[in-house]
Design a protein around this motif. Structure first.
Motif, PDB file in Angstrom:
ATOM      1  N   VAL A 163      -5.631   4.542   1.655  1.00  0.00           N
ATOM      2  CA  VAL A 163      -6.750   3.655   1.290  1.00  0.00           C
ATOM      3  C   VAL A 163      -6.318   2.197   1.209  1.00  0.00           C
ATOM      4  O   VAL A 163      -7.027   1.359   0.655  1.00  0.00           O
ATOM      5  CB  VAL A 163      -7.398   4.102  -0.044  1.00  0.00           C
ATOM      6  N   ASN A 164      -5.152   1.888   1.768  1.00  0.00           N
ATOM      7  CA  ASN A 164      -4.706   0.506   1.923  1.00  0.00           C
ATOM      8  C   ASN A 164      -4.603  -0.243   0.590  1.00  0.00           C
ATOM      9  O   ASN A 164      -5.121  -1.345   0.435  1.00  0.00           O
ATOM     10  CB  ASN A 164      -5.661  -0.244   2.870  1.00  0.00           C
ATOM     11  N   LEU A 165      -3.921   0.372  -0.388  1.00  0.00           N
ATOM     12  CA  LEU A 165      -3.686  -0.301  -1.665  1.00  0.00           C
ATOM     13  C   LEU A 165      -2.642  -1.404  -1.500  1.00  0.00           C
ATOM     14  O   LEU A 165      -1.898  -1.432  -0.517  1.00  0.00           O
ATOM     15  CB  LEU A 165      -3.190   0.712  -2.703  1.00  0.00           C
ATOM     16  N   ASP A 166      -2.584  -2.309  -2.454  1.00  0.00           N
ATOM     17  CA  ASP A 166      -1.587  -3.375  -2.462  1.00  0.00           C
ATOM     18  C   ASP A 166      -0.206  -2.737  -2.620  1.00  0.00           C
ATOM     19  O   ASP A 166       0.120  -2.162  -3.671  1.00  0.00           O
ATOM     20  CB  ASP A 166      -1.867  -4.330  -3.624  1.00  0.00           C
ATOM     21  N   ARG A 167       0.620  -2.845  -1.588  1.00  0.00           N
ATOM     22  CA  ARG A 167       1.901  -2.142  -1.587  1.00  0.00           C
ATOM     23  C   ARG A 167       2.844  -2.649  -2.674  1.00  0.00           C
ATOM     24  O   ARG A 167       3.573  -1.863  -3.288  1.00  0.00           O
ATOM     25  CB  ARG A 167       2.560  -2.256  -0.212  1.00  0.00           C
ATOM     26  N   LYS A 168       2.835  -3.955  -2.898  1.00  0.00           N
ATOM     27  CA  LYS A 168       3.729  -4.475  -3.937  1.00  0.00           C
ATOM     28  C   LYS A 168       3.363  -3.890  -5.291  1.00  0.00           C
ATOM     29  O   LYS A 168       4.232  -3.436  -6.048  1.00  0.00           O
ATOM     30  CB  LYS A 168       3.671  -5.998  -3.989  1.00  0.00           C
ATOM     31  N   GLN A 169       2.077  -3.880  -5.606  1.00  0.00           N
ATOM     32  CA  GLN A 169       1.652  -3.358  -6.890  1.00  0.00           C
ATOM     33  C   GLN A 169       1.945  -1.862  -7.009  1.00  0.00           C
ATOM     34  O   GLN A 169       2.296  -1.364  -8.084  1.00  0.00           O
ATOM     35  CB  GLN A 169       0.163  -3.613  -7.108  1.00  0.00           C
ATOM     36  N   VAL A 170       1.804  -1.149  -5.892  1.00  0.00           N
ATOM     37  CA  VAL A 170       2.110   0.277  -5.888  1.00  0.00           C
ATOM     38  C   VAL A 170       3.581   0.511  -6.217  1.00  0.00           C
ATOM     39  O   VAL A 170       3.925   1.378  -7.040  1.00  0.00           O
ATOM     40  CB  VAL A 170       1.758   0.908  -4.525  1.00  0.00           C
ATOM     41  N   MET A 171       4.471  -0.259  -5.595  1.00  0.00           N
ATOM     42  CA  MET A 171       5.900  -0.076  -5.862  1.00  0.00           C
ATOM     43  C   MET A 171       6.242  -0.446  -7.302  1.00  0.00           C
ATOM     44  O   MET A 171       7.024   0.268  -7.966  1.00  0.00           O
ATOM     45  CB  MET A 171       6.729  -0.911  -4.885  1.00  0.00           C
ATOM     46  N   ILE A 172       5.665  -1.540  -7.818  1.00  0.00           N
ATOM     47  CA  ILE A 172       5.911  -1.919  -9.209  1.00  0.00           C
ATOM     48  C   ILE A 172       5.419  -0.821 -10.147  1.00  0.00           C
ATOM     49  O   ILE A 172       6.086  -0.466 -11.134  1.00  0.00           O
ATOM     50  CB  ILE A 172       5.233  -3.262  -9.545  1.00  0.00           C
ATOM     51  N   SER A 173       4.268  -0.244  -9.837  1.00  0.00           N
ATOM     52  CA  SER A 173       3.721   0.830 -10.674  1.00  0.00           C
ATOM     53  C   SER A 173       4.645   2.048 -10.663  1.00  0.00           C
ATOM     54  O   SER A 173       4.851   2.693 -11.698  1.00  0.00           O
ATOM     55  CB  SER A 173       2.323   1.224 -10.191  1.00  0.00           C
ATOM     56  N   ALA A 174       5.195   2.386  -9.499  1.00  0.00           N
ATOM     57  CA  ALA A 174       6.095   3.531  -9.389  1.00  0.00           C
ATOM     58  C   ALA A 174       7.369   3.300 -10.199  1.00  0.00           C
ATOM     59  O   ALA A 174       7.845   4.198 -10.912  1.00  0.00           O
ATOM     60  CB  ALA A 174       6.434   3.793  -7.928  1.00  0.00           C
ATOM     61  N   LEU A 175       7.925   2.091 -10.113  1.00  0.00           N
ATOM     62  CA  LEU A 175       9.142   1.786 -10.865  1.00  0.00           C
ATOM     63  C   LEU A 175       8.860   1.749 -12.371  1.00  0.00           C
ATOM     64  O   LEU A 175       9.679   2.197 -13.179  1.00  0.00           O
ATOM     65  CB  LEU A 175       9.716   0.451 -10.397  1.00  0.00           C
TER      66      LEU A 175
END
Length: 374
Positions: free
Chosen positions: A351-363
């Motif tokens: 769904v084309n989420l903001d990749r930077k925010q996704v990675m920060i959320s995962a970390l």
């Protein structure tokens, strides 16, 4: 910088000698099955084996058939003067050159192609490609031998294409061979699988991966070679993709972040997220998410089964970084964060989420888990 040859150009098959022997024995028996399904993980040599077999058949024809083999499969070719002991043929052989150049009239390859606008790879193999191959196979071989079709990524066929291929398997033309390559055979029609002789290739040994990396990419230092081997999961193709996607750098950056837990270094986390989410960084993003998921998976396995991470190819320092996390939270908590992060990465792509925010959320999810304790 050197790299691996394309499967149609590669004379070497490493780590799959048993599969080579099975195909050679089938040819020698005079009762060669018309459909083969070659399966296994990506990047381990399935396509290399298929082209190796195709070259062998085109160069050697058929052995003298057994009485009950039937005229539909074999003609009156004679055995070579010296019985072959492998499927290899000399790279200087004319057949080898023509297959490598995609110029042999009796060999057709089918795989996903580029979209009509030339901007992206197609997601399916359409029915027209399979129907065209069926027509080609129904014709007399241009050189009086075999007609061979290789379908690379058979699981990518759309339903109509799969049904068209099934018809070819059910009613094979004389002296025709179908070689299906599949990373996910469970996605194929059961009727397709049942009409093929299946040949499952296993992941390559770590020693083989390390040697191949050294051969293809001698510029990679030995320490980096070890890290790539640990991440490759038995696939030389994956190891080289990781090398091209800065896999070693990204792995070390991630381990540096892990070493700071339960206190995540937010400045370093943003630097890492910026690197993998910038424009035109698709390869780095895929590499980073694969490494993050793989690291958590190995962490869970180590905690649940007391697995020695050295057996997975990790260096002592890398293994220590991951094993330390098992002391900060119990295995069930790490399983939860692994599953949630995988779902988050999948959603980022779908769904084309903001990749930077996704990675920060995962970390951050890892940080929160490490803070909770056992």
């Amino acid at each position: 910088m050197s790299g691996p040859l394309l499967p149609r150009e590669n004379p070497d098959l490493v780590g799959h000698e048993d599969a080579d022997r099975q195909m050679l024995d089938a040819w020698s028996s005079g009762r060669l099955h018309h459909g083969w399904l070659i399966t296994g993980p990506k990047g381990i040599g399935k396509a290399t084996l298929a082209y190796r077999f195709a070259r062998f058949l085109l160069a050697n024809g058929s052995p003298t058939p057994t009485e009950d083999a039937g005229p539909a499969l074999f003609g009156n070719d004679e055995l070579p003067t010296v019985a072959p002991n492998s499927l290899a043929i000399d790279p200087e052989h004319p057949v080898f050159h023509r297959v490598a150049a995609n110029g042999h009239a009796d060999l057709q390859s089918i795989e996903r192609g580029m979209s009509d606008d030339g901007k992206r790879m197609q997601t399916i193999i359409p029915v027209d490609k399979i129907r065209a191959a069926g027509h080609t196979m129904s014709l007399t071989a241009g050189e009086g031998g075999w007609r061979i079709v290789i379908v690379d990524g058979a699981e990518d066929m759309n339903p109509n294409a799969a049904n068209a291929l099934l018809k070819m398997l059910e009613e094979p033309p004389p002296r025709a061979i179908l070689l299906l390559i599949s990373h996910a055979p469970g996605r194929l029609l059961p009727t397709i699988r049942s009409r093929c002789r299946q040949l499952k290739l296993s992941p390559l040994e770590n020693a083989t991966i390390a040697a191949l990396i050294g051969s293809y990419r001698p510029d990679i230092p030995e320490a980096d070679r070890s890290t790539l081997t640990s991440l490759a999961d038995g696939s030389i193709g994956r190891a080289l993709d990781l090398a091209d996607g800065d896999g070693v750098l990204l792995m070390r950056m991630l381990l540096g972040l892990f070493n700071g837990l339960p206190n995540l270094n937010m400045e370093a986390a943003h630097k890492f997220a910026d690197l993998v989410s910038k424009r035109d960084a698709d390869n780095a993003w895929r590499t980073a998410t694969e490494i993050a998921s793989r690291s958590l998976c190995d962490l869970v396995s180590a905690g649940a089964r007391n697995m020695d991470l050295a057996s997975r190819g990790y260096t002592p320092e890398e293994a220590q970084s991951l094993m330390r996390l098992t002391t900060l939270a119990n295995t069930s908590r790490w399983i939860e964060v692994w599953e949630k992060n995988n779902e988050l990465f999948a959603r980022a792509d779908s769904v084309n989420l903001d990749r930077k925010q996704v990675m920060i959320s995962a970390l951050t999810a890892m940080e929160n888990t490490a803070r909770t304790g056992v």
